[in-house]
Design a protein around this motif. Structure first.
Motif, PDB file in Angstrom:
ATOM      1  N   ALA A   1       0.837  -1.209   0.000  1.00 30.95           N
ATOM      2  CA  ALA A   1       0.000   0.000   0.000  1.00 30.95           C
ATOM      3  C   ALA A   1       0.867   1.252   0.000  1.00 30.95           C
ATOM      4  O   ALA A   1       0.565   2.233  -0.705  1.00 30.95           O
ATOM      5  CB  ALA A   1      -0.936  -0.010   1.209  1.00 30.95           C
ATOM      6  N   GLN A   2       1.952   1.231   0.765  1.00 36.17           N
ATOM      7  CA  GLN A   2       2.864   2.371   0.761  1.00 36.17           C
ATOM      8  C   GLN A   2       3.508   2.560  -0.608  1.00 36.17           C
ATOM      9  O   GLN A   2       3.883   3.674  -0.980  1.00 36.17           O
ATOM     10  CB  GLN A   2       3.942   2.191   1.828  1.00 36.17           C
TER      11      GLN A   2
ATOM     12  N   ASP B   1       7.698   4.610  14.222  1.00 43.85           N
ATOM     13  CA  ASP B   1       7.407   5.444  13.058  1.00 43.85           C
ATOM     14  C   ASP B   1       6.582   4.695  12.020  1.00 43.85           C
ATOM     15  O   ASP B   1       5.726   5.279  11.347  1.00 43.85           O
ATOM     16  CB  ASP B   1       8.712   5.935  12.417  1.00 43.85           C
ATOM     17  N   LEU B   2       6.825   3.405  11.874  1.00 39.94           N
ATOM     18  CA  LEU B   2       6.141   2.615  10.848  1.00 39.94           C
ATOM     19  C   LEU B   2       4.688   2.345  11.205  1.00 39.94           C
ATOM     20  O   LEU B   2       3.789   2.436  10.358  1.00 39.94           O
ATOM     21  CB  LEU B   2       6.878   1.287  10.650  1.00 39.94           C
TER      22      LEU B   2
ATOM     23  N   ALA C   1      -2.775   3.118   5.294  1.00 41.04           N
ATOM     24  CA  ALA C   1      -2.031   3.408   4.069  1.00 41.04           C
ATOM     25  C   ALA C   1      -2.869   3.200   2.821  1.00 41.04           C
ATOM     26  O   ALA C   1      -2.397   3.476   1.714  1.00 41.04           O
ATOM     27  CB  ALA C   1      -0.773   2.541   4.004  1.00 41.04           C
ATOM     28  N   GLY C   2      -4.096   2.687   2.985  1.00 45.88           N
ATOM     29  CA  GLY C   2      -4.999   2.550   1.856  1.00 45.88           C
ATOM     30  C   GLY C   2      -5.419   1.145   1.520  1.00 45.88           C
ATOM     31  O   GLY C   2      -6.251   0.951   0.614  1.00 45.88           O
ATOM     32  N   ALA C   3      -4.868   0.129   2.195  1.00 41.09           N
ATOM     33  CA  ALA C   3      -5.282  -1.244   1.930  1.00 41.09           C
ATOM     34  C   ALA C   3      -6.710  -1.477   2.408  1.00 41.09           C
ATOM     35  O   ALA C   3      -7.143  -0.897   3.408  1.00 41.09           O
ATOM     36  CB  ALA C   3      -4.332  -2.230   2.610  1.00 41.09           C
ATOM     37  N   ARG C   4      -7.434  -2.328   1.706  1.00 36.34           N
ATOM     38  CA  ARG C   4      -8.767  -2.704   2.144  1.00 36.34           C
ATOM     39  C   ARG C   4      -8.635  -3.914   3.066  1.00 36.34           C
ATOM     40  O   ARG C   4      -8.129  -4.962   2.660  1.00 36.34           O
ATOM     41  CB  ARG C   4      -9.673  -3.034   0.963  1.00 36.34           C
ATOM     42  N   LEU C   5      -9.077  -3.768   4.273  1.00 35.31           N
ATOM     43  CA  LEU C   5      -8.956  -4.811   5.290  1.00 35.31           C
ATOM     44  C   LEU C   5     -10.294  -5.512   5.437  1.00 35.31           C
ATOM     45  O   LEU C   5     -11.301  -4.898   5.789  1.00 35.31           O
ATOM     46  CB  LEU C   5      -8.519  -4.177   6.612  1.00 35.31           C
TER      47      LEU C   5
END
Length: 378
Positions: free
Chosen positions: A25-26, A76-77, A163-167
Motif C-alpha cells: 500500500a505504501q 514510526d512505521l 495506508a490505503g489497503a482494504r482490510l
C-alpha cells in the motif's frame, strides 16, 4: 453480489500478510487483505513474543537482519512500539556439549553483526545472577529482545489500512480461481475480488491453497504451550532461551513472566490448548533455570496453531505453477521477528521485480513433488 478489482490480493492477516499489505500500500498498490478471523489472532498473536536473531539457521540471517532494522523503526512505521524492548537475548547451555554448540554457532554466524558474547559459568553468574546453577554457560546477543505480539501483529494490519489497503476481517475465501491472467476470489459474504497478484500467507492453512495450484507441501500444524505468571518483582533482565530447546522466558515491565516450551494439542482445526503435562514441564524447567520463579502462580495458559515444514524453513517466494502467485508460510513457530522482512520481500517481488535478499533457499522447489519451472523472483 459486489465485485472489486485490485492490484494484489492477500489471504492471511498474520504478521507476514499484514506487513506485505502495508509495504504494498505504501508503494501505491491497491491491496485487499483477507482474514477469516481477526488480523493477528492466530499464530502471529499468540506466540512468545521473542524478537531474536540468535539461534536462527544461517540462511535466515540476512532476512532476519533486515527485520531487525524494521523493528528498530516500529514506532514510526506503525504508530506504536508494541512494547518492543531490546533487552538482549540470553541462550543458556545446560551442559558442556551445549556450550560447545553455542561456541560453534558464534563462530559460524560471524559477519551478520550479531555481536554474540560467550559467557562461561563465572561470567554468566556475574552478569546474570538470577540464572540457576544448572546453566554452565550462555551466549548473549545484546541487540535482540522481545515485544507484545497481541499489539504488534494487529498493528501491521491497522497501519496497512491507514495506508490505503482494504482490510476484510472475518471474511472467509470460498473460491479461488486463476484464468491465466488474474485471480478471482469469492468470499462467504458474496464479495468477488480480482487481481493479477495473490499472496498465500495463510499460515498453518496455507498448504490447502498451495495444493489448489498443484503445489502440495508437507505442512503440519503444531501447538505451542504457553503461560504467564502473576506479577513478580523485576529480576529477569534479558529474554532467554535454552540450547536444545525446552523452555523460553521473558519478563515484562508489569512483572509478569511469559514462558513457553513443549507442545499442546488441537481442539479442532482452528483451536488448541497447552495441556496440563506441558505446563507442568515448563514450570519444572523454570524452577531449575530461574530460581526466582519457584512457587510462582500461573494465571493464564494458552496455545495456538503454527505451521511447520520438515526442514523448519519457510516457503517464501513465487509459485512454480501459477504466474502472480507468491507464497509466505511455514515459519515453524519463529515467524514473529522475521515476519516484517518476509512481508517486505514479498512486496518487493511485486514492486521491484525481486527482493533485496535472495529467497532461493526458501523456494517451494525444494520439495520433491514440485514442478521444475519457476517465476523470476529470486
Amino acid at each position: 453480489m459486489s465485485r472489486q478489482d485490485v492490484d494484489v490480493l492477500i489471504i492471511g492477516g498474520g504478521i507476514v500478510g499484514s506487513s506485505a499489505a502495508l509495504f504494498l500500500a505504501q508503494g501505491g498498490q491497491r491491496v485487499a487483505l483477507l482474514e477469516r478471523n481477526f488480523c493477528g489472532a492466530q499464530a502471529s498473536g499468540v506466540n512468545y513474543g521473542g524478537v531474536r536473531r540468535q539461534g536462527r539457521p544461517l540462511v535466515q540471517l540476512p532476512l532476519s537482519s533486515r527485520a531487525h532494522e524494521i523493528w528498530g523503526g516500529l514506532q514510526d512505521l506503525l504508530g506504536t512500539d508494541g512494547e518492543y524492548l531490546k533487552s538482549g537475548h540470553l541462550k543458556l547451555a545446560r551442559s558442556e556439549t551445549d556450550f560447545a554448540s553455542l561456541q560453534a554457532y558464534a563462530q559460524a554466524s560471524q559477519g551478520f553483526d550479531l555481536d554474540l558474547q560467550l559467557l562461561d559459568r563465572g561470567e554468566l553468574r556475574r552478569r546474570f545472577p538470577w540464572v540457576g546453577d544448572i546453566a554452565v554457560g550462555a551466549s548473549f546477543c545484546p541487540e535482540d529482545g522481545h515485544a507484545n505480539p497481541r499489539l504488534v501483529s494487529p498493528a501491521f494490519a491497522q497501519a496497512a489500512a491507514r495506508a490505503g489497503a482494504r482490510l476484510l476481517e472475518r471474511t472467509a475465501v470460498t473460491v479461488v480461481e486463476h484464468d491465466g491472467q488474474r485471480f478471482q476470489l469469492r468470499t462467504d459474504s458474496g464479495l468477488t475480488l480480482s487481481a493479477p497478484w495473490l499472496l498465500n500467507c495463510a499460515g498453518a492453512w496455507a498448504a490447502e491453497l498451495a495444493a489448489r495450484f498443484g503445489e502440495p507441501v508437507p505442512l503440519t500444524a503444531a501447538h505451542p504451550a504457553m503461560l504467564v505468571t502473576e506479577p513478580l518483582p523485576l529480576f529477569m533482565t534479558a529474554s532467554t532461551g535454552v540450547e536444545g530447546g525446552g523452555i523460553y522466558a521473558r519478563q515484562v515491565a508489569r512483572g509478569n513472566c511469559v514462558l513457553g516450551g513443549g507442545r499442546g494439542f488441537a481442539l479442532d482445526a482452528d483451536r488448541a490448548r497447552p495441556g496440563q503435562l506441558a505446563i507442568l514441564d515448563i514450570l519444572r524447567n523454570a524452577a531449575e533455570l530461574y530460581p526466582a520463579l519457584t512457587g510462582a502462580q500461573a494465571i493464564r495458559t494458552w496455545s495456538g496453531v503454527e505451521g511447520y515444514l520438515p526442514d523448519h524453513q519457510p516457503v517464501l517466494g513465487p509459485s512454480l505453477t501459477t504466474p502472480g502467485l507468491l507464497h509466505g508460510f511455514g515459519f515453524a513457530g519463529a515467524g514473529f521477528q522475521i515476519g516484517p522482512a518476509a512481508g517486505e520481500a514479498l512486496a518487493e517481488c511485486i514492486l521491484q521485480g525481486a527482493p533485496r535478499h535472495s529467497l532461493q533457499a526458501f523456494s517451494i522447489a525444494r520439495f520433491p513433488s514440485q514442478p521444475r519451472s519457476s517465476q523470476s523472483c529470486a
